[in-house]
Motif scaffolding. Structure first.
Motif, PDB file in Angstrom:
ATOM      1  N   THR A 139       0.829  -1.203   0.000  1.00 35.62           N
ATOM      2  CA  THR A 139       0.000   0.000   0.000  1.00 35.62           C
ATOM      3  C   THR A 139       0.863   1.253   0.000  1.00 35.62           C
ATOM      4  O   THR A 139       0.600   2.210  -0.750  1.00 35.62           O
ATOM      5  CB  THR A 139      -0.929  -0.003   1.229  1.00 35.62           C
ATOM      6  OG1 THR A 139      -1.769  -1.164   1.177  1.00 35.62           O
ATOM      7  CG2 THR A 139      -1.791   1.245   1.266  1.00 35.62           C
ATOM      8  N   SER A 182     -17.060   7.095   1.858  1.00 32.44           N
ATOM      9  CA  SER A 182     -16.695   6.297   0.686  1.00 32.44           C
ATOM     10  C   SER A 182     -17.935   5.750   0.001  1.00 32.44           C
ATOM     11  O   SER A 182     -17.887   5.329  -1.156  1.00 32.44           O
ATOM     12  CB  SER A 182     -15.796   5.118   1.089  1.00 32.44           C
ATOM     13  OG  SER A 182     -16.545   4.133   1.802  1.00 32.44           O
ATOM     14  N   ARG A 186     -19.420   3.024   0.720  1.00 37.88           N
ATOM     15  CA  ARG A 186     -19.345   1.560   0.592  1.00 37.88           C
ATOM     16  C   ARG A 186     -20.090   0.815   1.697  1.00 37.88           C
ATOM     17  O   ARG A 186     -20.203  -0.414   1.633  1.00 37.88           O
ATOM     18  CB  ARG A 186     -17.877   1.115   0.582  1.00 37.88           C
ATOM     19  CG  ARG A 186     -17.072   1.647  -0.594  1.00 37.88           C
ATOM     20  CD  ARG A 186     -15.710   0.995  -0.707  1.00 37.88           C
ATOM     21  NE  ARG A 186     -14.865   1.328   0.443  1.00 37.88           N
ATOM     22  CZ  ARG A 186     -14.447   0.451   1.343  1.00 37.88           C
ATOM     23  NH1 ARG A 186     -14.837  -0.818   1.272  1.00 37.88           N
ATOM     24  NH2 ARG A 186     -13.659   0.822   2.342  1.00 37.88           N
ATOM     25  N   ALA A 228      -5.548   3.999   3.751  1.00 33.81           N
ATOM     26  CA  ALA A 228      -5.773   2.954   2.747  1.00 33.81           C
ATOM     27  C   ALA A 228      -5.302   1.632   3.322  1.00 33.81           C
ATOM     28  O   ALA A 228      -4.291   1.574   4.029  1.00 33.81           O
ATOM     29  CB  ALA A 228      -5.031   3.257   1.446  1.00 33.81           C
ATOM     30  N   GLN A 244      -6.974   1.087  -3.018  1.00 37.34           N
ATOM     31  CA  GLN A 244      -7.508   2.247  -2.317  1.00 37.34           C
ATOM     32  C   GLN A 244      -6.538   3.423  -2.376  1.00 37.34           C
ATOM     33  O   GLN A 244      -6.947   4.572  -2.577  1.00 37.34           O
ATOM     34  CB  GLN A 244      -7.812   1.889  -0.858  1.00 37.34           C
ATOM     35  CG  GLN A 244      -9.013   0.991  -0.672  1.00 37.34           C
ATOM     36  CD  GLN A 244      -9.279   0.689   0.797  1.00 37.34           C
ATOM     37  OE1 GLN A 244      -8.544   1.139   1.688  1.00 37.34           O
ATOM     38  NE2 GLN A 244     -10.322  -0.086   1.063  1.00 37.34           N
ATOM     39  N   ASN A 270      -7.460   7.010  -4.099  1.00 37.62           N
ATOM     40  CA  ASN A 270      -7.436   8.252  -3.326  1.00 37.62           C
ATOM     41  C   ASN A 270      -6.628   9.324  -4.043  1.00 37.62           C
ATOM     42  O   ASN A 270      -7.050  10.488  -4.147  1.00 37.62           O
ATOM     43  CB  ASN A 270      -6.841   8.004  -1.942  1.00 37.62           C
ATOM     44  CG  ASN A 270      -7.751   7.201  -1.039  1.00 37.62           C
ATOM     45  OD1 ASN A 270      -8.952   7.115  -1.260  1.00 37.62           O
ATOM     46  ND2 ASN A 270      -7.176   6.597  -0.015  1.00 37.62           N
TER      47      ASN A 270
END
Length: 325
Positions: free
Chosen positions: A38, A207, A209, A283, A288, A292
């Protein structure tokens, strides 16, 4: 990525950074390999500013970031200190500051920390001259390049901005937290203090989600801190009751331009605010992180959209948060 100067720190940073709380603890399990992937994805996408803290995984986040900066020099890494001990004003002493920063320097593998922030200390700390004298001493000793504060309330932010040595203020700023726009951002811009916008997605609510049936892991603060059981409730969903937050997100969906995700919309809204130096979404995986960063690729939102965001805030969110933080 657009670059902005980080206030009195005097460094240019990419406007979308990375918050590394998720890579340490309190968001469910993230393996070290996934954390490194990440971090690399974020830097590859243009991130130059990473925010962490000594308390995230009790140093785990800092140690993982050390592996990154050994491979990718030139990044700006901000850490925070003060939350590993009971929260009493008496803990904020030069001796403790030296010990805490020495630990973070070892964790990160650096001689001098780029930016150290007081990590949401007791309110009285912001008015204590000796605290800021001690921080100035850390700069003079070469332990840190600069210092800032992370705050819970706008009043704390304004007190800190008045301090001549404060380089940055980290504050919750998102479509569910509009109060900083009225006083904090203008005061910081006038004083030359950088603004680090944290919790930009309201712990993921923005988000888009999540829904009423979403179940969060047992070790995720969105499960165990909804009423402030472990730390300030404002850090979890920005202090908004979960069901109300979902209702507000549903109202905001119609404002999202074609081709943009809800999360990117929320980040773009923050980037449009005058005075913001960097926004630090977290993240948990490379996808992600890249998504972003892509928020910076979109143009500024129209004024009508900003007005509509405020209308949703005024109707649904303001009664829950505006008077508290």
């Amino acid at each position: 990525m657009e670059q902005r100067v980080m206030g009195r720190l005097g460094r240019q940073v990419g406007v979308v950074g990375l918050g590394a709380w998720q890579l340490g603890a309190d968001w469910g399990e993230v393996s070290e390999a996934d954390a490194l992937d990440t971090l690399h994805a974020a830097v590859d996408a243009g991130v130059t500013f990473i925010d962490t803290a000594d308390v995230y995984g009790d140093g785990r986040s800092e140690k993982i970031i050390r592996r990154l900066i050994e491979e990718r020099p030139g990044l700006t890494v901000a850490t925070k200190m003060g939350r590993r001990v009971p929260q009493t004003p008496e803990a904020y002493t030069l001796g403790n500051f030296r010990a805490w920063t020495d630990r973070s320097r070892a964790n990160l593998g650096v001689d001098r920390l780029d930016l150290v922030q007081l990590h949401c200390p007791p309110t009285s700390v912001f008015s204590d001259d000796e605290v800021f004298d001690a921080l100035d001493t850390l700069v003079a000793e070469g332990r840190i390049a600069a210092y800032g504060v992370s705050v819970e309330t706008c009043a704390e932010a304004l007190t800190a901005i008045a301090r001549p040595g404060v380089a940055s203020v980290q504050i919750i700023l998102n479509a569910f937290r509009l109060k900083p726009l009225d006083e904090v951002l203008p005061a910081a811009e006038k004083a030359g203090v950088g603004i680090i916008a944290r919790v930009p997605l309201a712990s993921g609510l923005l988000s888009g989600r999540y829904g009423p049936q979403t179940v969060f892991e047992e070790d995720d603060h969105r499960n165990f801190n909804r009423r402030g059981e472990s730390f300030d409730v404002g850090e979890t969903f920005s202090g908004v009751e979960y069901g109300v937050g979902l209702q507000a997100v549903d109202s905001l969906r119609a404002l999202v331009p074609d081709g943009m995700t809800m999360a990117q919309f929320a980040l773009r809204w923050i980037l449009d605010q005058p005075g913001v130096s960097v926004v630090i979404p977290g993240a948990r995986n490379p996808e992600q992180a890249r998504a972003n960063v892509a928020a910076d690729c979109f143009p500024a939102l129209p004024e009508a959209v900003h007005a509509a965001v405020r209308a949703v805030y005024d109707e649904l969110i303001r009664p829950q948060v505006h008077h508290r933080w």
